[in-house]
Motif scaffolding. Sequence first.
Motif, PDB file in Angstrom:
ATOM      1  N   ARG A  34       0.873  -1.177   0.000  1.00 23.38           N
ATOM      2  CA  ARG A  34       0.000   0.000   0.000  1.00 23.38           C
ATOM      3  C   ARG A  34       0.911   1.228   0.000  1.00 23.38           C
ATOM      4  NH1 ARG A  34      -4.807   1.595   4.210  1.00 23.38           N
ATOM      5  NH2 ARG A  34      -5.096   3.672   3.379  1.00 23.38           N
ATOM      6  N   LEU A  35       0.698   2.107  -0.953  1.00 18.91           N
ATOM      7  CA  LEU A  35       1.496   3.316  -1.094  1.00 18.91           C
ATOM      8  C   LEU A  35       0.588   4.511  -0.881  1.00 18.91           C
ATOM      9  CD1 LEU A  35       4.235   4.582  -1.998  1.00 18.91           C
ATOM     10  CD2 LEU A  35       3.316   4.567  -4.305  1.00 18.91           C
ATOM     11  N   GLU A  36       0.942   5.345   0.093  1.00 19.14           N
ATOM     12  CA  GLU A  36       0.105   6.501   0.385  1.00 19.14           C
ATOM     13  C   GLU A  36       0.907   7.508   1.205  1.00 19.14           C
ATOM     14  OE1 GLU A  36      -4.237   7.479   2.393  1.00 19.14           O
ATOM     15  OE2 GLU A  36      -3.342   5.527   2.682  1.00 19.14           O
ATOM     16  N   GLY A  37       0.775   8.778   0.851  1.00 16.46           N
ATOM     17  CA  GLY A  37       1.379   9.847   1.647  1.00 16.46           C
ATOM     18  C   GLY A  37       2.879   9.755   1.801  1.00 16.46           C
ATOM     19  N   GLY A  38       3.575   9.280   0.775  1.00 13.96           N
ATOM     20  CA  GLY A  38       5.035   9.210   0.845  1.00 13.96           C
ATOM     21  C   GLY A  38       5.555   8.029   1.646  1.00 13.96           C
ATOM     22  N   ARG A  39       4.698   7.048   1.925  1.00 10.06           N
ATOM     23  CA  ARG A  39       5.096   5.849   2.667  1.00 10.06           C
ATOM     24  C   ARG A  39       4.594   4.619   1.923  1.00 10.06           C
ATOM     25  NH1 ARG A  39       8.043   7.136   6.555  1.00 10.06           N
ATOM     26  NH2 ARG A  39       8.090   5.076   7.460  1.00 10.06           N
ATOM     27  N   VAL A  40       5.297   3.532   2.106  1.00  7.99           N
ATOM     28  CA  VAL A  40       4.868   2.250   1.567  1.00  7.99           C
ATOM     29  C   VAL A  40       4.760   1.273   2.737  1.00  7.99           C
ATOM     30  CG1 VAL A  40       7.198   1.410   0.980  1.00  7.99           C
ATOM     31  CG2 VAL A  40       5.237   0.534  -0.250  1.00  7.99           C
ATOM     32  N   TRP A  41       3.631   0.581   2.771  1.00 10.56           N
ATOM     33  CA  TRP A  41       3.381  -0.433   3.789  1.00 10.56           C
ATOM     34  C   TRP A  41       3.178  -1.760   3.096  1.00 10.56           C
ATOM     35  CZ3 TRP A  41       0.647   4.216   3.966  1.00 10.56           C
ATOM     36  CH2 TRP A  41       0.870   5.017   5.075  1.00 10.56           C
ATOM     37  N   ALA A  42       3.603  -2.815   3.754  1.00 10.38           N
ATOM     38  CA  ALA A  42       3.346  -4.154   3.236  1.00 10.38           C
ATOM     39  C   ALA A  42       3.013  -5.066   4.405  1.00 10.38           C
ATOM     40  CB  ALA A  42       4.548  -4.680   2.477  1.00 10.38           C
ATOM     41  N   LYS A  43       2.029  -5.914   4.193  1.00 12.83           N
ATOM     42  CA  LYS A  43       1.612  -6.844   5.244  1.00 12.83           C
ATOM     43  C   LYS A  43       2.510  -8.061   5.314  1.00 12.83           C
ATOM     44  CE  LYS A  43      -3.158  -5.431   5.079  1.00 12.83           C
ATOM     45  NZ  LYS A  43      -4.544  -5.800   4.946  1.00 12.83           N
ATOM     46  N   SER A  44       3.240  -8.321   4.249  1.00 15.97           N
ATOM     47  CA  SER A  44       4.073  -9.517   4.227  1.00 15.97           C
ATOM     48  C   SER A  44       5.338  -9.273   3.415  1.00 15.97           C
ATOM     49  CB  SER A  44       3.285 -10.683   3.619  1.00 15.97           C
ATOM     50  OG  SER A  44       4.093 -11.828   3.557  1.00 15.97           O
ATOM     51  N   CYS A  45       6.476  -9.221   4.104  1.00 15.80           N
ATOM     52  CA  CYS A  45       7.778  -9.078   3.455  1.00 15.80           C
ATOM     53  C   CYS A  45       8.706 -10.170   3.975  1.00 15.80           C
ATOM     54  CB  CYS A  45       8.414  -7.729   3.775  1.00 15.80           C
ATOM     55  SG  CYS A  45       7.532  -6.310   3.135  1.00 15.80           S
ATOM     56  N   VAL A  46       9.491 -10.723   3.086  1.00 12.78           N
ATOM     57  CA  VAL A  46      10.473 -11.736   3.474  1.00 12.78           C
ATOM     58  C   VAL A  46      11.822 -11.390   2.857  1.00 12.78           C
ATOM     59  CG1 VAL A  46       8.830 -13.619   3.770  1.00 12.78           C
ATOM     60  CG2 VAL A  46       9.849 -13.237   1.552  1.00 12.78           C
ATOM     61  N   GLY A  47      12.867 -11.797   3.538  1.00 12.55           N
ATOM     62  CA  GLY A  47      14.207 -11.575   3.031  1.00 12.55           C
ATOM     63  C   GLY A  47      15.118 -12.712   3.417  1.00 12.55           C
ATOM     64  N   ASN A  48      15.765 -13.305   2.432  1.00  9.93           N
ATOM     65  CA  ASN A  48      16.743 -14.367   2.671  1.00  9.93           C
ATOM     66  C   ASN A  48      16.205 -15.494   3.540  1.00  9.93           C
ATOM     67  OD1 ASN A  48      19.027 -14.186   1.209  1.00  9.93           O
ATOM     68  ND2 ASN A  48      20.216 -13.076   2.735  1.00  9.93           N
ATOM     69  N   GLY A  49      15.003 -15.954   3.258  1.00  7.49           N
ATOM     70  CA  GLY A  49      14.451 -17.091   3.975  1.00  7.49           C
ATOM     71  C   GLY A  49      13.918 -16.783   5.356  1.00  7.49           C
TER      72      GLY A  49
END
Length: 113
Positions: free
Chosen positions: A61-76
Motif C-alpha cells: 500500500r502506497l500513500e502519503g510518501g510511505r509504503v506499507w506491506a503486510k508480508s515481506c520476506v528476506g533471505n528465507g
Amino acid sequence: MRALILAAALAVLAAPAGADDYTWLLPEPALFCPIGANVMPIRILADRGIVIDGLACEGVRLEGGRVWAKSCVGNGSAAVDYDTDLVVSPSGALTHDGVRFLRRGGPAPCPAG
C-alpha cells in the motif's frame, strides 16, 4: 438531471471497501537504480509487489510518501510487516531514504556508482 447526479453520488458512496487499493500509484514493473549512493536497488514487481531494502513484499500500500506491506520476506526469514518512506515523483523516479532511484532501461544489475 438532479436525479442523475444523486444516483452517481450514491454509486460512489456505495463503492466496496476494496476500492482502497493504492498499488496503482506504483510505477510499472521495473528495476530502479540508485543515483550517487551505494545502496540496494528497488524493484517493482509485475504482481504489484516491491523489493525494497532487501525485502520482497506483497500486499503493498502506497500513500502519503510511505509504503506499507503486510508480508515481506528476506533471505528465507519469516514474513514481517514493513513500513518505510517511498515517494514516486511525476517523472516516475523514486526517492527512498534520501536517495533518488531511476528506472533502469537495460538489464540488471545496476551500474556501479
